[in-house]
Design an enzyme around this catalytic site. Structure first.
Site, PDB file in Angstrom:
ATOM      1  N   SER A 150      -9.542   1.954   2.724  1.00 55.55           N
ATOM      2  CA  SER A 150      -8.455   2.745   2.035  1.00 55.55           C
ATOM      3  C   SER A 150      -7.427   1.935   1.250  1.00 55.55           C
ATOM      4  O   SER A 150      -6.746   2.371   0.477  1.00 55.55           O
ATOM      5  CB  SER A 150      -7.782   3.894   2.973  1.00 55.55           C
TER       6      SER A 150
ATOM      7  N   LYS B  61       0.938  -1.247   0.025  1.00 54.96           N
ATOM      8  CA  LYS B  61       0.013   0.054  -0.012  1.00 54.96           C
ATOM      9  C   LYS B  61       1.062   1.331   0.045  1.00 54.96           C
ATOM     10  O   LYS B  61       1.712   1.270   0.620  1.00 54.96           O
ATOM     11  CB  LYS B  61      -0.944  -0.115   1.199  1.00 54.96           C
TER      12      LYS B  61
ATOM     13  N   SER C  20      -9.916  -0.373   7.079  1.00 53.00           N
ATOM     14  CA  SER C  20      -9.316  -0.142   6.002  1.00 53.00           C
ATOM     15  C   SER C  20      -8.652  -1.499   5.027  1.00 53.00           C
ATOM     16  O   SER C  20      -8.243  -1.355   4.117  1.00 53.00           O
ATOM     17  CB  SER C  20      -8.239   0.830   6.010  1.00 53.00           C
TER      18      SER C  20
END
Length: 449
Positions: free
Chosen positions: A160, A86, A184
């Protein structure tokens, strides 16, 4: 890598990552061939879903070649496995963009500990995945590209860690790193139909930034199978026991389908997903009982902390004037909440005390992961603050309480919505230290589908 974890035969061979690593260790396939195949898939498919913001093609090929020369290649648990990171933790040589044009373009000089552990275990970082600005939103786009759900490209991949979930669901990588502040990892895992786990506090090095997300965010894993997630988490945590996936003893499981707030309505098919997980657990021999989870005022505590979560990150931005309007408004609200001292430790203490009492009687709780079908894939970053907040709260109310208290939780695929034809999922959560139990139970439920 923990030297006690070096025996290759001790690792489970069940999912794509584990199987790839086994073949690399056995010498039947080379790391360069594995990486070349992954990069070819990314080149072909990423433009459809926008899972990656950076593809490290040249660097990944070079790292795969270096890996072939490692004398311990036949002992590495993730030998040659392509992974995604990420885009909000440090990968040496890459800027840490966190989904925002406001961040610095300077490249990181060293890897985050999570990245270091993956590399030490033999994994190859093939790319960095998309995320919403500062990880604040439950849908992923950066103003230029919308990250789409491989199971339904008309819908969001969640946020996210939406890019990470999309990359795994599309088969571009077998495992991906994510982090989870209010769901997330679990929200996009549920949206995209993959397994995702957020460990409890201090199980995995959690630093995203100094005081990032006020201590509620943990680094974890998204994967196509529970066994692959367990293997990757064992590397991130430097704990061999997380990879073993032993069937748990007879568990006392609470089935809690009511949401944390009466203002939220739950789609009956998401309720049914949790009930399906409960039925599978009962069939596996566990004691399952319908319960009311004692959320108390957890919903209010979560809502107060959400706008403040990005304040520390925002203070370090190179170009704060480039923040998206929705983010600026969100952070302004967070600053007001902090100024008025509306956040107090005793709010979390009360929630945790209720949960500790609950878990005197139960080992695990099962809830729906989400409350509704995920939103449409669109430029949410260009829409107003109120629309973004309403969308996020409407479909993802169940996950944040476990960040609030810092306890482990996971999302496990549980069929398909019969009307929307999108994935359904159940959330499994437990008290501190229950990661092994949650993984073992998830593997049982996954295997009984």
């Amino acid at each position: 890598m923990n030297p006690d974890c070096r025996a290759a035969d001790e690792y489970p061979i069940g999912g794509p990552a584990a199987a790839l690593a086994a073949r690399v260790r056995a010498g039947t396939i080379t790391p360069t061939a594995v990486v070349a195949e992954a990069l070819a898939r990314i080149s072909s498919e990423n433009r459809k879903i926008n899972a990656f913001t950076v593809v490290r093609a040249e660097q990944a090929r070079a790292e795969a070649l270096e890996l072939t020369e490692r004398p311990d290649l036949d002992e590495l648990p993730l030998a040659g496995v392509p992974v995604a990171i990420k885009h909000n933790i440090a990968v040496a040589g890459e800027p840490t963009r966190a989904g925002s044009a406001a961040t610095s373009t300077a490249a990181a000089s060293t890897d985050h500990p999570v990245v270091s552990r993956l590399r030490a275990a033999g994994a190859i970082v093939v790319g960095l995945t998309a995320m919403p600005e500062l990880g604040l939103w439950a849908s992923t786009d950066d103003g230029a590209r919308v990250t789409r759900n491989p199971r339904d490209v008309g819908r969001t991949a969640g946020g996210s860690s939406g890019g990470a979930a999309a990359a795994v669901a599309a088969g571009l990588v077998p495992i991906a790193h994510g982090n989870d502040g209010l769901g997330s990892i679990r929200v996009p895992a549920a949206v995209c139909g993959v397994f995702g786990i957020k460990p409890g506090r201090q199980v995995v090095p959690a630093e995203i930034g100094a005081d990032s997300w006020a201590g509620t965010a943990e680094n974890g894993v998204l994967a196509t199978t529970v066994s692959d997630a367990a293997l990757a988490l064992s590397v991130l945590a430097d704990r061999c026991d997380l990879a073993e996936l032993r069937p748990p003893h007879r568990l006392r499981i609470g089935l809690a389908v009511a949401p944390p707030s009466r203002l939220v309505r739950v789609d009956r098919h998401w309720t049914a997903a949790a009930r399906t997980a409960g039925a599978r657990a009962a069939a596996a021999g566990h004691q399952v009982e319908p319960v009311e989870l004692p959320y108390g005022d957890a919903a209010l505590a979560m809502l107060l902390r959400w706008p403040t979560a990005g304040l520390a990150d925002a203070e370090r931005l190179a170009h704060p004037e480039l923040l998206q309007p929705r983010t600026r408004k969100h952070l302004a609200l967070g600053a007001a909440i902090r100024r008025l001292r509306l956040i107090r430790p005793d709010q979390v203490d009360r929630v945790e005390a209720r949960l500790l009492d609950f878990f005197e009687e139960f080992d695990v709780v099962i809830t729906p992961t989400l409350a509704a079908t995920p939103p449409k894939a669109r430029q949410w970053s260009g829409r107003g603050w109120a629309a973004n907040v309403a969308s996020s709260v409407r479909y993802a109310p169940f996950t944040g309480v476990w960040n609030l208290v810092g306890w482990p939780a996971a999302s496990l695929p549980m069929g398909t919505h019969p009307e929307a034809h999108t994935p359904l999922a159940a959330q499994l959560a437990g008290p501190p230290g229950s990661e092994v139990t949650l993984l073992g139970l998830a593997a049982q439920l996954e295997g009984s589908s």
